[in-house]
Write an enzyme that holds these catalytic residues in place. Sequence first.
Site, PDB file in Angstrom:
ATOM      1  N   GLY A  19       0.819  -1.219   0.000  1.00  0.00           N
ATOM      2  CA  GLY A  19       0.000   0.000   0.000  1.00  0.00           C
ATOM      3  C   GLY A  19       0.848   1.263   0.000  1.00  0.00           C
ATOM      4  O   GLY A  19       0.616   2.170  -0.812  1.00  0.00           O
ATOM      5  N   ARG A  44       2.831   3.266  12.757  1.00  0.00           N
ATOM      6  CA  ARG A  44       3.145   3.053  11.335  1.00  0.00           C
ATOM      7  C   ARG A  44       2.844   4.319  10.515  1.00  0.00           C
ATOM      8  O   ARG A  44       3.645   4.742   9.678  1.00  0.00           O
ATOM      9  CB  ARG A  44       2.286   1.876  10.850  1.00  0.00           C
ATOM     10  CG  ARG A  44       2.494   1.423   9.455  1.00  0.00           C
ATOM     11  CD  ARG A  44       1.904   0.034   9.273  1.00  0.00           C
ATOM     12  NE  ARG A  44       2.931  -0.961   9.552  1.00  0.00           N
ATOM     13  CZ  ARG A  44       3.705  -1.503   8.603  1.00  0.00           C
ATOM     14  NH1 ARG A  44       3.537  -1.181   7.344  1.00  0.00           N
ATOM     15  NH2 ARG A  44       4.623  -2.375   8.919  1.00  0.00           N
ATOM     16  N   THR A 134      -2.834  -9.848  -1.831  1.00  0.00           N
ATOM     17  CA  THR A 134      -2.985 -11.145  -2.494  1.00  0.00           C
ATOM     18  C   THR A 134      -4.031 -11.935  -1.746  1.00  0.00           C
ATOM     19  O   THR A 134      -3.926 -12.126  -0.547  1.00  0.00           O
ATOM     20  CB  THR A 134      -1.682 -11.935  -2.453  1.00  0.00           C
ATOM     21  OG1 THR A 134      -0.674 -11.115  -2.981  1.00  0.00           O
ATOM     22  CG2 THR A 134      -1.788 -13.190  -3.271  1.00  0.00           C
ATOM     23  N   CYS A 278       5.328 -13.634   0.232  1.00  0.00           N
ATOM     24  CA  CYS A 278       4.364 -14.055  -0.799  1.00  0.00           C
ATOM     25  C   CYS A 278       4.459 -15.510  -1.230  1.00  0.00           C
ATOM     26  O   CYS A 278       3.442 -16.194  -1.320  1.00  0.00           O
ATOM     27  CB  CYS A 278       4.532 -13.194  -2.039  1.00  0.00           C
ATOM     28  SG  CYS A 278       3.884 -11.551  -1.809  1.00  0.00           S
ATOM     29  N   LYS A 281       3.066 -18.387   1.054  1.00  0.00           N
ATOM     30  CA  LYS A 281       1.652 -18.114   1.344  1.00  0.00           C
ATOM     31  C   LYS A 281       0.788 -18.315   0.088  1.00  0.00           C
ATOM     32  O   LYS A 281      -0.269 -18.940   0.138  1.00  0.00           O
ATOM     33  CB  LYS A 281       1.529 -16.672   1.851  1.00  0.00           C
ATOM     34  CG  LYS A 281       0.158 -16.283   2.294  1.00  0.00           C
ATOM     35  CD  LYS A 281       0.089 -14.817   2.666  1.00  0.00           C
ATOM     36  CE  LYS A 281       0.009 -13.956   1.424  1.00  0.00           C
ATOM     37  NZ  LYS A 281      -0.196 -12.543   1.699  1.00  0.00           N
TER      38      LYS A 281
HETATM   39  C1  UDX Z   1       7.777 -11.830  -4.980  1.00  0.00           C
HETATM   40  C2  UDX Z   1       7.485 -11.654  -6.473  1.00  0.00           C
HETATM   41  O1  UDX Z   1       8.731 -11.586  -7.201  1.00  0.00           O
HETATM   42  C3  UDX Z   1       6.656 -10.397  -6.695  1.00  0.00           C
HETATM   43  O2  UDX Z   1       6.318 -10.262  -8.067  1.00  0.00           O
HETATM   44  C4  UDX Z   1       5.397 -10.502  -5.859  1.00  0.00           C
HETATM   45  O3  UDX Z   1       4.612  -9.334  -5.987  1.00  0.00           O
HETATM   46  C5  UDX Z   1       5.727 -10.736  -4.395  1.00  0.00           C
HETATM   47  O4  UDX Z   1       6.569 -11.877  -4.253  1.00  0.00           O
HETATM   48  P1  UDX Z   1       9.492 -10.746  -3.256  1.00  0.00           P
HETATM   49  O5  UDX Z   1       8.986 -11.752  -2.285  1.00  0.00           O
HETATM   50  O6  UDX Z   1       9.587  -9.327  -2.818  1.00  0.00           O
HETATM   51  O7  UDX Z   1       8.574 -10.743  -4.557  1.00  0.00           O
HETATM   52  O8  UDX Z   1      10.978 -11.180  -3.716  1.00  0.00           O
HETATM   53  P2  UDX Z   1      11.640 -12.033  -4.900  1.00  0.00           P
HETATM   54  O9  UDX Z   1      12.640 -11.180  -5.576  1.00  0.00           O
HETATM   55  O10 UDX Z   1      10.654 -12.680  -5.758  1.00  0.00           O
HETATM   56  O11 UDX Z   1      12.466 -13.133  -4.074  1.00  0.00           O
HETATM   57  C6  UDX Z   1      11.816 -14.125  -3.289  1.00  0.00           C
HETATM   58  C7  UDX Z   1      12.824 -15.070  -2.694  1.00  0.00           C
HETATM   59  O12 UDX Z   1      13.412 -15.904  -3.678  1.00  0.00           O
HETATM   60  C8  UDX Z   1      13.994 -14.403  -1.977  1.00  0.00           C
HETATM   61  O13 UDX Z   1      14.252 -15.058  -0.768  1.00  0.00           O
HETATM   62  C9  UDX Z   1      15.131 -14.557  -2.956  1.00  0.00           C
HETATM   63  O14 UDX Z   1      16.383 -14.528  -2.340  1.00  0.00           O
HETATM   64  C10 UDX Z   1      14.805 -15.912  -3.553  1.00  0.00           C
HETATM   65  N1  UDX Z   1      15.417 -16.132  -4.883  1.00  0.00           N
HETATM   66  C11 UDX Z   1      15.079 -15.331  -5.931  1.00  0.00           C
HETATM   67  C12 UDX Z   1      16.298 -17.184  -5.078  1.00  0.00           C
HETATM   68  O15 UDX Z   1      16.608 -17.940  -4.143  1.00  0.00           O
HETATM   69  N2  UDX Z   1      16.822 -17.396  -6.334  1.00  0.00           N
HETATM   70  C13 UDX Z   1      16.497 -16.608  -7.388  1.00  0.00           C
HETATM   71  O16 UDX Z   1      17.026 -16.864  -8.485  1.00  0.00           O
HETATM   72  C14 UDX Z   1      15.618 -15.544  -7.179  1.00  0.00           C
END
Ligand code: UDX
Length: 461
Positions: A19, A44, A134, A278, A281
């Site tokens: 948000g 917050r 979500t 995300c 979940k």
């Molecule tokens: C994710 C989605 O990318 C995003 O589009 C959605 O809106 C919310 O969830 P986020 O959780 O912020 O975003 O991070 P993201 O960059 O996707 O990474 C998630 C996890 O995967 C992290 O712990 C990251 O370190 C891990 N990761 C990512 C890996 O282990 N290897 C990779 O190659 C990429």
Amino acid sequence: MAKREFEKKILCIGAGYVGGPTMAMIAAKCPQYEVTVVDVDPARIAAWQSDSLPIYEPGLLEVVKKARGNNLMFSTEIEANIRKADIIFVSVNTPTKTFGDGAGRAADLQYWEKTARSILSAAESDKIIVEKSTLPVRTAKAMARILNANESGFHFEVLSNPEFLAEGTAVADLENPDRVLIGSRENEQGLKARAQVVDIYANWVPRKRIITSNVWSAELSKLVANAFLAQRISSINSISALCEKTEANVVEVAHAIGMDSRIGSRFLDAGVGFGGSCFKKDILNLVYICEHYGLNEVAQYWESVVKINEYQEQRFVRTMVKVMFNTVAGKRIAIFGFAFKKDTGDTRESPAIYVTKQLCAEKAGVVIFDPKALDNAKRDLRGLEDYVEFTDDPYAAAKGSHAIAVLTEWELFAALDYQRIYDSMEKPAFIFDGRNILDHQALYEIGFSVFPIGKPALKHF
Ligand code: UDX
């Protein structure tokens, strides 16, 4: 001075990771709209009004400052702001249920339903309600049912506009999104409301990247996008285990397969496991929906993505204990990085939580360094104070340690003086690089025994 008249009044309920940044971007890009963000938590809101924002996100403060005081407001006055808003985005948290039917899988919708009821009691005109959190598929319909089962005669059109931003890159993702997705009912009222939300984004996003669909497709697309991304990580992590048994190198394998344009090179970094609010979940939500419809094979297929992630975290700790002569009891272990990824202070579902707890269960002493996530780490590890220390100095963390475990890919880790670190550690000195970000050969030459993910270990014994 006469009060400025704004073209649209936009409200967002929930001032969290989604948000706050999303509304700041809308306000910065659309000076003709008044944008207000409300939350039940006064601390917050106060933080959003200050220069130390409640979340760390590169570039966010500049965007907030550009709009704050002009057309971006943060407030705890929920009802009054509902009354004056034309469009209400709902971005309240939807954690996984911890009780009752669906516990550990289904989303806990109590905050959502409370929000729906406050909209209903405060509204004095028709509203467009936009789901930003979500949510499980079909929530929009449930929301519309609660809202429209009223005597007021007002109409509430519920749309789904899932957020795809990733933490750490939120500002860039919002400024230049791959796509914006807006789902609505496909009747006259739905299409009219949809056009209004399209107009907001069209202020800075090219029209061809604003896509529309029915509500359920929009809701499901968010879950499926995250499930596919997480699936890539679990796929490569599963292969990392095989690489460690053979002489293959997962970085080389990922590079080779990623050059196939049908596969693509992103989200193929093997590591200690994915975290974040995300992925797990959303997959569990998907699993729950599939089970609800009796699609048990489909549910199991997606659940295995989460299982491989847990396996990867467990495997990481098992390797640590095994190579440190089958015991870490009484040993000091430095954790480099507690955030679930770099450039954020967020630790939700971070693999570091599991790794630290497991090391404590093995009776190790753990010292944690992270440039942004120490406050959250302290909260996550409450009750383990006898085993865990926190420091904002990586050299102090390493001093006297038997091992370092790198759990977040913060760039600063690669730039540290490892000779100095090695000299201050107990010997033999171990490095477990859970993100494959260090120069393993150089560390080995200094004297470390190095254990990357999915690559041959470099050992001095
Ligand atoms: C994710 C989605 O990318 C995003 O589009 C959605 O809106 C919310 O969830 P986020 O959780 O912020 O975003 O991070 P993201 O960059 O996707 O990474 C998630 C996890 O995967 C992290 O712990 C990251 O370190 C891990 N990761 C990512 C890996 O282990 N290897 C990779 O190659 C990429």
